[in-house]
Design a protein around this motif. Structure first.
Motif, PDB file in Angstrom:
ATOM      1  N   UNK A 137     -56.999  21.560   7.683  1.00 42.92           N
ATOM      2  CA  UNK A 137     -56.966  20.485   8.661  1.00 42.92           C
ATOM      3  C   UNK A 137     -58.308  19.759   8.630  1.00 42.92           C
ATOM      4  N   UNK A 138     -58.320  18.551   9.198  1.00 42.10           N
ATOM      5  CA  UNK A 138     -59.534  17.738   9.225  1.00 42.10           C
ATOM      6  C   UNK A 138     -60.693  18.507   9.851  1.00 42.10           C
ATOM      7  N   UNK A 139     -60.444  19.140  10.994  1.00 44.32           N
ATOM      8  CA  UNK A 139     -61.513  19.861  11.695  1.00 44.32           C
ATOM      9  C   UNK A 139     -62.048  21.023  10.852  1.00 44.32           C
ATOM     10  N   UNK A 140     -61.178  21.670  10.094  1.00 39.28           N
ATOM     11  CA  UNK A 140     -61.618  22.766   9.223  1.00 39.28           C
ATOM     12  C   UNK A 140     -62.506  22.239   8.096  1.00 39.28           C
ATOM     13  N   UNK A 141     -62.119  21.099   7.537  1.00 40.10           N
ATOM     14  CA  UNK A 141     -62.943  20.474   6.498  1.00 40.10           C
ATOM     15  C   UNK A 141     -64.307  20.085   7.071  1.00 40.10           C
ATOM     16  N   UNK A 142     -64.289  19.492   8.244  1.00 40.11           N
ATOM     17  CA  UNK A 142     -65.535  19.037   8.895  1.00 40.11           C
ATOM     18  C   UNK A 142     -66.486  20.203   9.139  1.00 40.11           C
ATOM     19  N   UNK A 143     -65.956  21.318   9.629  1.00 37.48           N
ATOM     20  CA  UNK A 143     -66.797  22.495   9.892  1.00 37.48           C
ATOM     21  C   UNK A 143     -67.323  23.106   8.590  1.00 37.48           C
ATOM     22  N   UNK A 144     -66.524  23.058   7.551  1.00 34.31           N
ATOM     23  CA  UNK A 144     -66.900  23.712   6.301  1.00 34.31           C
ATOM     24  C   UNK A 144     -67.957  22.942   5.516  1.00 34.31           C
ATOM     25  N   UNK A 145     -68.010  21.623   5.702  1.00 37.91           N
ATOM     26  CA  UNK A 145     -68.950  20.796   4.932  1.00 37.91           C
ATOM     27  C   UNK A 145     -70.124  20.421   5.813  1.00 37.91           C
ATOM     28  N   UNK A 146     -71.217  21.119   5.656  1.00 36.99           N
ATOM     29  CA  UNK A 146     -72.408  20.816   6.433  1.00 36.99           C
ATOM     30  C   UNK A 146     -72.975  19.454   6.077  1.00 36.99           C
ATOM     31  N   UNK A 147     -73.298  18.668   7.112  1.00 32.00           N
ATOM     32  CA  UNK A 147     -73.978  17.405   6.902  1.00 32.00           C
ATOM     33  C   UNK A 147     -73.078  16.185   6.759  1.00 32.00           C
ATOM     34  N   UNK A 148     -71.771  16.362   6.708  1.00 26.66           N
ATOM     35  CA  UNK A 148     -70.889  15.203   6.584  1.00 26.66           C
ATOM     36  C   UNK A 148     -70.493  14.720   7.982  1.00 26.66           C
ATOM     37  N   UNK A 149     -70.546  13.412   8.166  1.00 29.80           N
ATOM     38  CA  UNK A 149     -70.118  12.840   9.451  1.00 29.80           C
ATOM     39  C   UNK A 149     -68.596  12.711   9.450  1.00 29.80           C
ATOM     40  N   UNK A 150     -68.034  12.603  10.648  1.00 23.78           N
ATOM     41  CA  UNK A 150     -66.578  12.413  10.747  1.00 23.78           C
ATOM     42  C   UNK A 150     -66.156  11.159  10.001  1.00 23.78           C
ATOM     43  N   UNK A 151     -66.930  10.089  10.168  1.00 27.17           N
ATOM     44  CA  UNK A 151     -66.612   8.817   9.528  1.00 27.17           C
ATOM     45  C   UNK A 151     -66.608   8.961   8.009  1.00 27.17           C
ATOM     46  N   UNK A 152     -67.630   9.593   7.452  1.00 31.11           N
ATOM     47  CA  UNK A 152     -67.727   9.744   6.005  1.00 31.11           C
ATOM     48  C   UNK A 152     -66.616  10.643   5.477  1.00 31.11           C
ATOM     49  N   UNK A 153     -66.302  11.707   6.204  1.00 31.79           N
ATOM     50  CA  UNK A 153     -65.220  12.588   5.785  1.00 31.79           C
ATOM     51  C   UNK A 153     -63.893  11.835   5.788  1.00 31.79           C
ATOM     52  N   UNK A 154     -63.638  11.062   6.835  1.00 32.70           N
ATOM     53  CA  UNK A 154     -62.397  10.290   6.923  1.00 32.70           C
ATOM     54  C   UNK A 154     -62.310   9.275   5.786  1.00 32.70           C
ATOM     55  N   UNK A 155     -63.410   8.585   5.509  1.00 34.84           N
ATOM     56  CA  UNK A 155     -63.418   7.593   4.425  1.00 34.84           C
ATOM     57  C   UNK A 155     -63.187   8.253   3.066  1.00 34.84           C
ATOM     58  N   UNK A 156     -63.812   9.396   2.854  1.00 32.33           N
ATOM     59  CA  UNK A 156     -63.654  10.102   1.585  1.00 32.33           C
ATOM     60  C   UNK A 156     -62.225  10.587   1.410  1.00 32.33           C
ATOM     61  N   UNK A 157     -61.658  11.156   2.460  1.00 34.18           N
ATOM     62  CA  UNK A 157     -60.274  11.622   2.386  1.00 34.18           C
ATOM     63  C   UNK A 157     -59.317  10.464   2.135  1.00 34.18           C
ATOM     64  N   UNK A 158     -59.547   9.327   2.777  1.00 42.19           N
ATOM     65  CA  UNK A 158     -58.693   8.155   2.557  1.00 42.19           C
ATOM     66  C   UNK A 158     -58.775   7.686   1.115  1.00 42.19           C
ATOM     67  N   UNK A 159     -59.989   7.636   0.561  1.00 48.20           N
ATOM     68  CA  UNK A 159     -60.162   7.195  -0.827  1.00 48.20           C
ATOM     69  C   UNK A 159     -59.475   8.160  -1.786  1.00 48.20           C
ATOM     70  N   UNK A 160     -59.637   9.461  -1.551  1.00 48.24           N
ATOM     71  CA  UNK A 160     -59.001  10.457  -2.417  1.00 48.24           C
ATOM     72  C   UNK A 160     -57.486  10.435  -2.273  1.00 48.24           C
ATOM     73  N   UNK A 161     -57.001  10.143  -1.072  1.00 44.28           N
ATOM     74  CA  UNK A 161     -55.549  10.015  -0.863  1.00 44.28           C
ATOM     75  C   UNK A 161     -55.021   8.796  -1.619  1.00 44.28           C
ATOM     76  N   UNK A 162     -55.735   7.689  -1.526  1.00 45.30           N
ATOM     77  CA  UNK A 162     -55.317   6.461  -2.223  1.00 45.30           C
ATOM     78  C   UNK A 162     -55.283   6.673  -3.728  1.00 45.30           C
ATOM     79  N   UNK A 163     -56.222   7.447  -4.242  1.00 43.23           N
ATOM     80  CA  UNK A 163     -56.302   7.701  -5.682  1.00 43.23           C
ATOM     81  C   UNK A 163     -55.294   8.743  -6.161  1.00 43.23           C
ATOM     82  N   UNK A 164     -54.548   9.341  -5.227  1.00 44.16           N
ATOM     83  CA  UNK A 164     -53.551  10.322  -5.610  1.00 44.16           C
ATOM     84  C   UNK A 164     -54.098  11.724  -5.773  1.00 44.16           C
ATOM     85  N   UNK A 165     -55.297  11.980  -5.258  1.00 41.50           N
ATOM     86  CA  UNK A 165     -55.953  13.283  -5.383  1.00 41.50           C
ATOM     87  C   UNK A 165     -55.588  14.182  -4.209  1.00 41.50           C
TER      88      UNK A 165
END
Length: 127
Positions: free
Chosen positions: A41-69
């Motif tokens: 889940x998003x919250x699990x990813x956020x807790x696991x990655x030290x130093x990433x902001x919610x905004x950056x995590x959301x943007x990265x996930x969106x980009x990876x989703x768009x790319x089919x990853x």
């Protein structure tokens, strides 16, 4: 776009954006270190990655989703429950990136030695 038309050296080639998403600091951590182990889940990813902001995590996930990853599944519950996992393409990409991580880990002493030697050469150069 056909693969024959992909030219990562062309600054206008859309494959460059995919390369950036896959090789970014957060993209690598999401796909190789976390989602390769399974759905999170998003919250699990956020807790696991030290130093990433919610905004950056959301943007990265969106980009990876768009790319089919990354696959994003929204469950119709309250509060919202969203799961993230790797697609087949994402698994293949994560495997390739993991090979690079293995190389770095296996040969870290050589990388470190090269860095020390470089730093010593730079320090010895006259200004």
């Amino acid at each position: 776009m056909e693969s024959a038309l992909v030219d990562v050296f062309d600054m206008n080639c859309p494959s460059r954006a995919v390369m950036e998403h896959l090789s970014s600091r957060w993209g690598v951590l999401i796909q190789v270190m976390l989602l390769r182990e399974g759905t999170l889940r998003f919250s699990e990813l956020r807790r696991a990655i030290g130093g990433v902001s919610e905004k950056m995590l959301a943007q990265t996930l969106q980009a990876l989703e768009r790319d089919g990853i990354v696959r994003r599944v929204v469950h119709p519950v309250i509060p919202p429950h969203v799961d993230y996992s790797l697609t087949d393409l994402g698994e293949a990409a994560a495997k390739a990136v993991n090979t690079l991580f293995d190389l770095i880990g296996d040969r870290w002493a050589e990388f470190e030695k090269a860095q020390v030697e470089y730093d010593q050469r730079k320090a010895a150069q006259p200004l």
